[in-house]
Design a protein around this motif. Sequence first.
Motif: not given
Length: 218
Positions: A112-114, A119-129, A162-171
Amino acid sequence: MSDLRLVLARHGQTQANIDRVLDTVLPGPPLTELGRLQAAALGRELADGAEGTVTALYHSPARRARETADLVAEQLDLAPVEVTGVHEVQVGELEGRNDEPAIAAFRDVVDRWQTGDLDAAHPGGESGRDLLARYAPVVADLRERHADGGTVVLVSHGAALRVVAQELVDHVGTPPPEEEHVANCGRVVLRPRGSGWELVAWRSAVPGGLPNTDDVTG
């Protein structure tokens, strides 16, 4: 365009990788013997100039990242530096599990992050943001600190980088493959382009032709 290259490298294999355990809490486990061989192979490739001349080496606070960086450093004659904020995605209630429902839940959130649902989050854990809020400033700081160029290596973690790299080059430039796994000591190579980053290479395989682990994260 800056001559800087940023190499986001994953750490070597751990026992949790072998057991497919969701293991994200610091400091985490050490490298296995194969993990140490993978790290040494990464160091040799970097020392041979695979990504240019390495001028700085950083790692997350996780034990597996520090041990990987130490082995890479032996090949580069550099002192590795620890930075906070670049540890693995925190999975909350899924921590320590390796059952299929837990793995499926973890993958669903990362998928979902990718696709843009940060805003999706692991239960009791972190979201992509949450992940980007702690990781992206470190990347920005490294870019500013090494504005004169060279290759900067940051030893980090599979799902996070992996998630951060995709976000950095997304645009900017060509986006990375959305589903491409990054194996132990695999790496993603970026370079500045305008205010963003451009993908140079997505090297998903273990360096040196060493075996891969069909793991989940770490």
